[in-house]
Structures are given as structure tokens and as C-alpha cells.
Design a protein around this motif. Sequence first.
Motif, PDB file in Angstrom:
ATOM      1  N   LEU A 170     -14.815  -6.999  -4.311  1.00  0.00           N
ATOM      2  CA  LEU A 170     -14.462  -5.757  -3.622  1.00  0.00           C
ATOM      3  C   LEU A 170     -13.628  -6.006  -2.371  1.00  0.00           C
ATOM      4  O   LEU A 170     -12.683  -5.241  -2.094  1.00  0.00           O
ATOM      5  N   VAL A 171     -13.948  -7.056  -1.632  1.00  0.00           N
ATOM      6  CA  VAL A 171     -13.184  -7.371  -0.409  1.00  0.00           C
ATOM      7  C   VAL A 171     -11.727  -7.686  -0.738  1.00  0.00           C
ATOM      8  O   VAL A 171     -10.822  -7.373   0.034  1.00  0.00           O
ATOM      9  N   VAL A 172     -11.494  -8.290  -1.878  1.00  0.00           N
ATOM     10  CA  VAL A 172     -10.127  -8.611  -2.293  1.00  0.00           C
ATOM     11  C   VAL A 172      -9.486  -7.421  -3.008  1.00  0.00           C
ATOM     12  O   VAL A 172      -8.337  -7.061  -2.744  1.00  0.00           O
ATOM     13  N   ALA A 173     -10.221  -6.769  -3.909  1.00  0.00           N
ATOM     14  CA  ALA A 173      -9.640  -5.725  -4.762  1.00  0.00           C
ATOM     15  C   ALA A 173      -9.312  -4.439  -4.007  1.00  0.00           C
ATOM     16  O   ALA A 173      -8.266  -3.829  -4.264  1.00  0.00           O
ATOM     17  N   LEU A 174     -10.165  -4.006  -3.106  1.00  0.00           N
ATOM     18  CA  LEU A 174      -9.933  -2.712  -2.455  1.00  0.00           C
ATOM     19  C   LEU A 174      -8.662  -2.683  -1.599  1.00  0.00           C
ATOM     20  O   LEU A 174      -7.900  -1.717  -1.688  1.00  0.00           O
ATOM     21  N   PRO A 175      -8.388  -3.705  -0.787  1.00  0.00           N
ATOM     22  CA  PRO A 175      -7.106  -3.685  -0.065  1.00  0.00           C
ATOM     23  C   PRO A 175      -5.901  -3.755  -1.014  1.00  0.00           C
ATOM     24  O   PRO A 175      -4.878  -3.093  -0.773  1.00  0.00           O
ATOM     25  N   LEU A 176      -6.018  -4.534  -2.087  1.00  0.00           N
ATOM     26  CA  LEU A 176      -4.918  -4.589  -3.058  1.00  0.00           C
ATOM     27  C   LEU A 176      -4.709  -3.227  -3.712  1.00  0.00           C
ATOM     28  O   LEU A 176      -3.571  -2.800  -3.920  1.00  0.00           O
ATOM     29  N   LEU A 177      -5.796  -2.551  -4.031  1.00  0.00           N
ATOM     30  CA  LEU A 177      -5.708  -1.205  -4.601  1.00  0.00           C
ATOM     31  C   LEU A 177      -5.032  -0.250  -3.621  1.00  0.00           C
ATOM     32  O   LEU A 177      -4.157   0.528  -4.013  1.00  0.00           O
ATOM     33  N   ALA A 178      -5.396  -0.323  -2.359  1.00  0.00           N
ATOM     34  CA  ALA A 178      -4.788   0.544  -1.342  1.00  0.00           C
ATOM     35  C   ALA A 178      -3.287   0.285  -1.219  1.00  0.00           C
ATOM     36  O   ALA A 178      -2.487   1.227  -1.143  1.00  0.00           O
ATOM     37  N   VAL A 179      -2.901  -0.983  -1.214  1.00  0.00           N
ATOM     38  CA  VAL A 179      -1.473  -1.323  -1.129  1.00  0.00           C
ATOM     39  C   VAL A 179      -0.730  -0.828  -2.366  1.00  0.00           C
ATOM     40  O   VAL A 179       0.367  -0.258  -2.269  1.00  0.00           O
ATOM     41  N   ASP A 180      -1.324  -1.014  -3.537  1.00  0.00           N
ATOM     42  CA  ASP A 180      -0.707  -0.567  -4.785  1.00  0.00           C
ATOM     43  C   ASP A 180      -0.466   0.939  -4.767  1.00  0.00           C
ATOM     44  O   ASP A 180       0.640   1.407  -5.057  1.00  0.00           O
ATOM     45  N   LEU A 181      -1.485   1.712  -4.412  1.00  0.00           N
ATOM     46  CA  LEU A 181      -1.345   3.166  -4.404  1.00  0.00           C
ATOM     47  C   LEU A 181      -0.386   3.640  -3.310  1.00  0.00           C
ATOM     48  O   LEU A 181       0.388   4.579  -3.528  1.00  0.00           O
ATOM     49  N   ALA A 182      -0.418   2.994  -2.157  1.00  0.00           N
ATOM     50  CA  ALA A 182       0.511   3.368  -1.088  1.00  0.00           C
ATOM     51  C   ALA A 182       1.952   3.101  -1.503  1.00  0.00           C
ATOM     52  O   ALA A 182       2.845   3.915  -1.261  1.00  0.00           O
ATOM     53  N   TYR A 183       2.172   1.959  -2.142  1.00  0.00           N
ATOM     54  CA  TYR A 183       3.533   1.635  -2.577  1.00  0.00           C
ATOM     55  C   TYR A 183       4.011   2.606  -3.647  1.00  0.00           C
ATOM     56  O   TYR A 183       5.161   3.041  -3.635  1.00  0.00           O
ATOM     57  N   LYS A 184       3.118   2.986  -4.551  1.00  0.00           N
ATOM     58  CA  LYS A 184       3.484   3.965  -5.572  1.00  0.00           C
ATOM     59  C   LYS A 184       3.759   5.326  -4.946  1.00  0.00           C
ATOM     60  O   LYS A 184       4.641   6.054  -5.389  1.00  0.00           O
ATOM     61  N   ALA A 185       2.996   5.670  -3.916  1.00  0.00           N
ATOM     62  CA  ALA A 185       3.149   6.977  -3.275  1.00  0.00           C
ATOM     63  C   ALA A 185       4.413   7.068  -2.433  1.00  0.00           C
ATOM     64  O   ALA A 185       5.071   8.104  -2.421  1.00  0.00           O
TER      65      ALA A 185
END
Length: 97
Positions: A9-24
Amino acid sequence: MLSRLGLLLVVALPLLAVDLAYKAFGTTPVWAYHPRGAAWLVLSAAVVAGCLALTRVPSRAVALTAAPRAAAAAGNGIAAVAWSQGIPNPLVVESAA
């Protein structure tokens, strides 16, 4: 020390946030959206569940390497719901031909 689930979770959640922000906020041409259906959501959820299940393997390395896959699958699943025209692909390289 973090549990294997905590490490994922510590690794995945920031990556998920970056992914969604970049898509947005990234610029995506109209042709670069990829429509996905309900089966895509089910598959994305299954990949995330599989990655979470991998934290049961007694190896922090397995949990660490499952984190980016979990983030990518969750990001694509969320994007399939959030963007009605499909999943944006802002990583487009235009050729100068």
C-alpha cells in the motif's frame, strides 16, 4: 517494520495517485481514449485482488513488485469509470513525419 500488505500500500497508493493525476491533467488527443466495458472493470479488480493476495507470500520482495501492478490495474479500473469516453492515454509520442 511494515507488514507486506502495508509495504504494498505504501508503494501502490502514491503510484495510483500519480497515475490518476497524470490522466486527469495530461493532454490526451480524442483518438487516444480507450473505451472499456464491465469486463475490464472485473479484470482490473481481479488483478488488484491477486496483487493483494500476493502479500500472503512470505516475501517482502514479492509484495514490493506487486505494488506497481496493483496501482496500474486500480488506476485503469478507476479511469474506466471516471472517463465516459474511455481510459485516457496521455503518453502519446507524435512523429515528425
